[in-house]
Design a protein around this motif. Structure first.
Motif, short mmCIF file in Angstrom:
data_model
loop_
_atom_site.label_atom_id
_atom_site.label_comp_id
_atom_site.label_asym_id
_atom_site.label_seq_id
_atom_site.Cartn_x
_atom_site.Cartn_y
_atom_site.Cartn_z
N ALA A 87 0.85 -1.20 0.00
CA ALA A 87 0.00 0.00 0.00
C ALA A 87 0.88 1.24 0.00
O ALA A 87 1.41 1.62 1.05
CB ALA A 87 -0.89 0.00 1.23
N PRO A 88 1.06 1.88 -1.14
CA PRO A 88 1.86 3.10 -1.16
C PRO A 88 1.36 4.08 -0.11
O PRO A 88 0.15 4.18 0.14
CB PRO A 88 1.64 3.65 -2.57
CG PRO A 88 1.30 2.44 -3.38
CD PRO A 88 0.52 1.54 -2.45
N GLY A 89 2.28 4.75 0.53
CA GLY A 89 1.91 5.68 1.60
C GLY A 89 3.13 6.20 2.31
O GLY A 89 4.21 6.34 1.71
N ARG A 90 2.99 6.43 3.58
CA ARG A 90 4.02 7.08 4.39
C ARG A 90 4.28 6.26 5.65
O ARG A 90 3.33 5.84 6.32
CB ARG A 90 3.50 8.46 4.76
CG ARG A 90 4.42 9.33 5.49
CD ARG A 90 3.76 10.69 5.62
NE ARG A 90 4.56 11.57 6.42
CZ ARG A 90 4.11 12.68 6.94
NH1 ARG A 90 2.86 13.05 6.74
NH2 ARG A 90 4.90 13.44 7.65
N THR A 91 5.55 6.04 5.97
CA THR A 91 5.91 5.31 7.18
C THR A 91 6.36 6.30 8.24
O THR A 91 7.19 7.17 7.97
CB THR A 91 7.02 4.28 6.88
OG1 THR A 91 6.57 3.40 5.84
CG2 THR A 91 7.36 3.46 8.11
N LEU A 92 5.81 6.14 9.43
CA LEU A 92 6.14 7.00 10.56
C LEU A 92 6.50 6.13 11.76
O LEU A 92 6.10 4.97 11.84
CB LEU A 92 4.95 7.89 10.94
CG LEU A 92 4.42 8.84 9.89
CD1 LEU A 92 3.15 9.52 10.37
CD2 LEU A 92 5.47 9.89 9.53
N SER A 93 7.25 6.72 12.68
CA SER A 93 7.54 6.02 13.94
C SER A 93 6.99 6.86 15.07
O SER A 93 7.07 8.09 15.05
CB SER A 93 9.05 5.79 14.09
OG SER A 93 9.75 7.01 14.15
N LEU A 94 6.40 6.19 16.05
CA LEU A 94 5.80 6.87 17.19
C LEU A 94 6.65 6.62 18.43
O LEU A 94 6.90 5.46 18.79
CB LEU A 94 4.38 6.37 17.44
CG LEU A 94 3.29 6.90 16.49
CD1 LEU A 94 3.48 6.37 15.10
CD2 LEU A 94 1.93 6.59 17.02
N ASP A 95 7.09 7.71 19.06
CA ASP A 95 7.89 7.56 20.27
C ASP A 95 7.00 7.19 21.44
O ASP A 95 5.78 7.03 21.29
CB ASP A 95 8.73 8.83 20.53
CG ASP A 95 7.92 10.07 20.85
OD1 ASP A 95 6.75 9.96 21.31
OD2 ASP A 95 8.46 11.17 20.65
N GLU A 96 7.58 7.07 22.63
CA GLU A 96 6.82 6.61 23.79
C GLU A 96 5.70 7.56 24.20
O GLU A 96 4.76 7.17 24.89
CB GLU A 96 7.75 6.31 24.97
CG GLU A 96 8.46 7.52 25.53
CD GLU A 96 9.68 7.96 24.73
OE1 GLU A 96 10.17 9.08 24.96
OE2 GLU A 96 10.15 7.22 23.86
N THR A 97 5.76 8.83 23.77
CA THR A 97 4.69 9.78 24.09
C THR A 97 3.58 9.74 23.05
O THR A 97 2.56 10.40 23.21
CB THR A 97 5.24 11.23 24.17
OG1 THR A 97 5.61 11.66 22.85
CG2 THR A 97 6.41 11.34 25.12
N GLY A 98 3.79 9.01 21.96
CA GLY A 98 2.82 8.94 20.88
C GLY A 98 3.09 9.95 19.77
O GLY A 98 2.39 9.98 18.77
N PHE A 99 4.13 10.76 19.94
CA PHE A 99 4.49 11.75 18.92
C PHE A 99 5.05 11.05 17.70
O PHE A 99 5.90 10.18 17.82
CB PHE A 99 5.52 12.74 19.49
CG PHE A 99 5.82 13.88 18.57
CD1 PHE A 99 4.98 14.98 18.49
CD2 PHE A 99 6.95 13.85 17.76
CE1 PHE A 99 5.26 16.02 17.62
CE2 PHE A 99 7.25 14.89 16.90
CZ PHE A 99 6.39 15.98 16.82
#
Length: 152
Positions: A87-99
């Motif tokens: 699924a083309p899109g965007r990969t993000l990582s979420l830190d422990e605060t959810g940011f």
């Protein structure tokens, strides 16, 4: 079908390296949800599936078996490649605060999710930290599982 040579010895060495890294990090084995992603990819886009298998056999396994990379990082990157192929899109990582942060490399402390461009599609799991923070758990429950309420 693309066939790339991969020896049994390489596969065994790569499995051992991953299992050692998982035990040391206290991490969950990502291969079970990557297998599911591969099955989905095979149905949705056979050409991308063949490319993913070729990468697995020709790059991932030899690199992990040969010690050229960190096994957990290599597998997380493979998971990202699978999600993006599906699924083309965007990969993000979420830190422990959810940011949320732009994904640029594997980070074992972060929840890594791929967000498809398709409107209304759920996020695809790419990588889990050893233990999810409350904020990461809430994000997982809502974005990946589609729950209206987060579990505690």
């Amino acid at each position: 079908m693309i066939l790339v040579a991969m020896s049994d010895a390489q596969a065994t060495a790569a499995d051992k390296a991953l299992e050692t890294a998982l035990a040391e990090a206290g991490a969950r084995d990502p291969r079970e949800f990557y297998r599911e992603r591969l099955r989905d990819l095979k149905q949705a886009n056979p050409a991308e599936y063949e490319s993913a298998v070729a990468y697995y056999r020709g790059t991932l396994i030899p690199d992990v078996a040969g010690g050229q990379c960190d096994p957990l990082d290599a597998w997380t990157e493979y998971g990202r490649r699978l999600a993006a192929a599906l699924a083309p899109g965007r990969t993000l990582s979420l830190d422990e605060t959810g940011f949320a942060h732009e994904y640029d490399r594997p980070d074992r402390e972060r929840l890594v999710l791929h967000f498809p461009d398709e409107k209304g599609a759920r996020a695809l799991l790419v990588g889990l930290p050893a233990a999810l923070s409350t904020a990461q758990r809430a994000a997982y429950d809502v974005l990946v599982e589609g729950r209206q309420k987060a579990t505690s």
